[in-house]
Design an enzyme around this catalytic site. Structure first.
Site, mmCIF file in Angstrom:
data_model
loop_
_atom_site.group_PDB
_atom_site.id
_atom_site.type_symbol
_atom_site.label_atom_id
_atom_site.label_comp_id
_atom_site.label_asym_id
_atom_site.label_seq_id
_atom_site.Cartn_x
_atom_site.Cartn_y
_atom_site.Cartn_z
ATOM 1 N N PRO A 44 6.947 5.275 -1.588
ATOM 2 C CA PRO A 44 7.743 6.136 -1.071
ATOM 3 C C PRO A 44 7.406 7.442 -1.110
ATOM 4 O O PRO A 44 7.876 8.105 -0.189
ATOM 5 C CB PRO A 44 8.913 6.102 -2.634
ATOM 6 C CG PRO A 44 8.641 4.814 -2.974
ATOM 7 C CD PRO A 44 7.203 4.482 -2.995
ATOM 8 N N LEU A 82 0.916 -1.161 0.040
ATOM 9 C CA LEU A 82 0.264 0.036 -0.071
ATOM 10 C C LEU A 82 0.878 1.230 0.103
ATOM 11 O O LEU A 82 0.835 2.139 -0.950
ATOM 12 C CB LEU A 82 -0.757 -0.049 1.281
ATOM 13 C CG LEU A 82 -1.828 1.133 1.585
ATOM 14 C CD1 LEU A 82 -2.920 1.324 0.485
ATOM 15 C CD2 LEU A 82 -2.323 1.228 2.937
ATOM 16 N N THR A 106 6.325 -5.456 4.070
ATOM 17 C CA THR A 106 6.823 -6.792 4.994
ATOM 18 C C THR A 106 6.231 -7.875 4.553
ATOM 19 O O THR A 106 5.475 -8.009 3.649
ATOM 20 C CB THR A 106 5.868 -6.521 6.480
ATOM 21 O OG1 THR A 106 5.947 -5.251 7.095
ATOM 22 C CG2 THR A 106 6.099 -7.781 7.359
ATOM 23 N N GLY A 111 20.165 -0.931 33.473
ATOM 24 C CA GLY A 111 21.383 -0.140 33.276
ATOM 25 C C GLY A 111 22.020 -0.276 32.095
ATOM 26 O O GLY A 111 21.708 -0.327 30.950
ATOM 27 N N GLU A 130 1.070 0.769 10.554
ATOM 28 C CA GLU A 130 -0.255 0.510 10.818
ATOM 29 C C GLU A 130 -1.181 1.615 10.989
ATOM 30 O O GLU A 130 -2.066 1.622 11.962
ATOM 31 C CB GLU A 130 -0.807 -0.838 11.429
ATOM 32 C CG GLU A 130 -1.892 -1.351 11.513
ATOM 33 C CD GLU A 130 -1.842 -2.546 10.586
ATOM 34 O OE1 GLU A 130 -0.794 -3.130 10.207
ATOM 35 O OE2 GLU A 130 -3.015 -3.345 10.367
ATOM 36 N N GLU A 166 -0.677 9.714 15.100
ATOM 37 C CA GLU A 166 -1.509 10.839 14.800
ATOM 38 C C GLU A 166 -2.667 10.578 13.766
ATOM 39 O O GLU A 166 -4.041 11.199 14.150
ATOM 40 C CB GLU A 166 -0.461 11.778 13.833
ATOM 41 C CG GLU A 166 0.536 12.655 14.304
ATOM 42 C CD GLU A 166 1.975 11.651 14.827
ATOM 43 O OE1 GLU A 166 1.802 10.562 14.077
ATOM 44 O OE2 GLU A 166 2.437 11.866 15.579
#
Lengths: 384, 258
Positions: free
Chosen positions: A128, A125, A158, A342, A366, A370
């Site tokens: 760039p 989907l 993916t 630590g 996904e 925002e």
């Protein structure tokens, strides 16, 4: 709303937890470090039936439900979220669109192997030039005889370049709607189709044991029958699935957050400072208590959204809240957990260091956080 | 082929284990798992069933909670189960256990019985031989490999410094070590199917076993005394001041390690 984790759900959860502890935890750090895809782990999870959980048995599924699938994702993500996201993407973005919108032939061709975890699928989907903004889609597909001819490129896809990747479903502009807007459709492009070039693996900050590539389409030809769902409805159909995908992402983020708690509890027993285990210091104990509180609350968020989904009730807002909240929590817990560890928290061989590198993507992928806020505001009926 | 796998639920050997006041294992408060070695026996039974077209029946003796382990083994693919459940069994010694299991096994009439070589709780490891005696069948113990054909079973019997090939006619009982295979995980479908698989529960009365001959009452052995494992002693630290080699040899000699 409430939802019970009992009976076979609980048995499955325990089974996946056992698998994650015995088969993933001991080796995943090395895969992650090398940026290598863990094929054997994926195959093992396939045999457990994790990929088939949200599908009925008649299409090759395991006969579970979406909530049980989310429980499995959380257990895997407690140990490593890049493995969890591989499964989430193949199920939610690869298999689910075909199950929902595919023709009988498409289902028969792809689902059995996908649901057995023997094949992975992806969804192209993002480009760039833009992510959630569908109107900015540049990739085009035109009809030439009995074929679609696809040109354009996709980014951050993916599962698009593993040796068990079967296909990538691609969104593309296929024309102009009567109102002048772009007509966007989705088309299945089988792996290895001439004209589709899989770019080299991205060098990612996190999720390094997952597979992500850029894809380029140069006169890539597939049969017209590879159209998935209705022509011109591709994006709308995809959005329907993003809502439930957010619940799954929330389960993965919750798993990461809980994994941070579990590792911190363990470490605070082992590590001594000033003559006692560090967990005996209230400053650290309180931090860990807060981490647990956040992970628990994040879990309630995705449980609630999943309960609504199973009950057939609207869950758009709850899914957005679950995703938004759990990703915030993932970042907060990873930050706190590395602090508890630590100097070792800054070392790659410690699981919390992986969590620290992985947590950021949850605020981005996904639908960015925002976008989630935008969705929630819209659901509240705020002025547009 | 009628295949039986013996399954025992034990406290997880990786977790904290406690004894109760009467010297028996606190099973109620333990993290309960299938005895590790039994998972290999289940796997071997399932493989045998696959190649011979047989059925795997699980046989277990234990309290109510043992159904958890039965469920898990059924979800791995076993076909059915028999659970010997009776309050009088609490505290049974190996001898009594073998008496009860032998009675239970006679109701099934198996061609082959597969079990773990020992359990991680009692670690007596004598049950396979006891059952072979009681049932008057072949005992093939400590297998790292099993082949069944033409009415006989052949095993590679694992030893410290090699193995023996041992063959015997069926019916037989075969005990296995964890070198024999890699047990499978259950699948979600297996979990769902396990719910409808038959589990028969039999009491001592059903098996015609006199309760006074089993359990704590009829035990041939008794835990007289028990103590927790003493904490580990700090080791000897040798600092190299040019003579570490000598000191190391002295230490090894003193401990009779060389």
């Amino acid at each position: 709303m409430s939802i019970a984790v009992s009976g076979e759900r609980e048995e499955l959860r325990k089974l996946v937890a056992e698998f994650a502890r015995n088969e993933i935890a001991p080796v995943i750090g090395d895969f992650y470090e090398r940026g290598e895809f863990p094929y054997d782990i994926i195959a093992g999870l396939g045999q457990l039936g994790v990929f088939g959980l949200p599908f009925p048995e008649e299409v090759g599924g395991s006969g579970g439900d979406y909530f049980t699938f989310c429980l499995a994702l959380e257990e895997i993500a407690k140990v490593d979220s890049s493995v969890a996201i591989t499964i989430e993407a193949s199920v939610g973005l690869g298999a689910m669109p075909i199950y929902r919108f595919g023709t009988p032939e498409q289902r028969e061709r792809w689902l059995p192997k996908l649901l057995a975890g023997e094949m992975l699928g992806g969804f192209g989907l993002t480009e760039p030039g833009g992510g959630s903004d569908a109107g900015s889609t540049q990739t085009r597909a035109v009809v030439d005889g009995d074929e679609w001819v696809i040109n354009g490129s996709k980014a951050f896809i993916t599962n698009s370049g593993t040796r068990i990747t079967g296909f990538v479903t691609v969104s593309a502009v296929t024309g102009t709607k009567p109102d002048g807007r772009k007509e966007i459709s989705t088309i299945i492009v089988p792996a290895g189709t001439p004209g589709m070039t899989v770019g080299k693996e991205y060098s990612k900050v996190g999720w390094r044991a997952s597979d992500t590539h850029e894809l380029a389409f140069d006169d890539c030809r597939v049969p017209l029958s590879n159209l998935l769902g209705e022509r011109g409805r591709g994006y709308a159909q995809f959005l329907e699935m993003l809502d439930e995908g957010r619940i799954a992402i929330s389960a993965v983020a919750t798993g990461l957050a809980q994994g941070c708690v579990d590792e911190s509890v363990k470490y605070s027993h082992e590590r001594q400072a000033f003559g006692r285990p560090i967990g005996a210091n209230q400053a650290l104990a309180f931090q860990i208590a807060d981490m647990e509180m956040r992970a628990h609350t994040a879990r309630l968020g995705y449980y609630d959204a999943a309960a609504r989904l199973l009950a057939g009730e609207p869950f758009k807002k709850q899914a957005a809240i679950a995703k938004l909240y759990s990703s915030d929590v993932a970042v907060q817990n990873a930050r706190a957990a590395t602090q508890v560890h630590g100097g070792y928290g800054f070392m790659n061989e410690f699981p919390v260091a992986r969590a620290w590198r992985d947590c950021k993507i949850f605020e981005i992928g996904e639908g960015t956080n925002e976008v989630q806020r935008m969705l929630i505001a819209r659901e509240l009926g705020l002025p547009q | 082929m009628n295949i039986v796998v013996l399954v025992k639920q034990v406290p997880d050997s990786g977790a904290e284990r406690q004894l109760t006041a009467d010297g028996t294992i606190d099973r109620e408060n333990a993290t309960r798992v299938i005895n590790e070695m039994d998972e290999y026996a289940i796997e071997e039974g399932l493989r045998l069933a696959d190649t011979t077209g047989g059925e795997v029946t699980l046989v277990t003796m234990g309290p109510d909670e043992a159904t958890e382990s039965i469920r898990k083994a059924l979800s791995m693919g076993a076909h059915k189960a028999l659970h010997v459940l009776d309050p009088a069994l609490h505290g049974s010694c190996a001898l009594a256990t073998s008496r009860v299991l032998a009675q239970a096994l006679q109701t099934i009439n198996p061609d082959i019985i597969i079990c773990g070589a020992e359990s991680t709780d009692g670690r007596v490891g004598a049950l396979p031989a006891m059952l072979a005696e009681r049932l008057n069948i072949t005992a093939l113990t400590g297998a790292r490999k099993l082949t069944v054909e033409d009415g006989s079973a052949t095993i590679e019997r694992q030893l410290d410094d090699g193995y023996q090939v041992v063959q015997g006619s069926l019916p037989a009982i075969v005990s296995v070590w964890d070198t024999i295979n890699e047990p499978r995980y259950p699948s979600f479908r297996g979990i769902m199917q396990a719910k409808s698989k038959p589990v028969t529960t039999l009491s001592l009365a059903d098996l015609n076993v006199d309760p006074s001959t089993v359990g704590s009452a009829g035990a041939s052995t008794e835990v007289v005394q028990h103590a927790p494992r003493p904490p580990r002693q700090a080791g000897v630290k040798i600092v190299d001041e040019g003579d570490a080699g000598d000191k190391l040899v002295e230490f090894l000699l003193a401990e009779k390690l060389v």
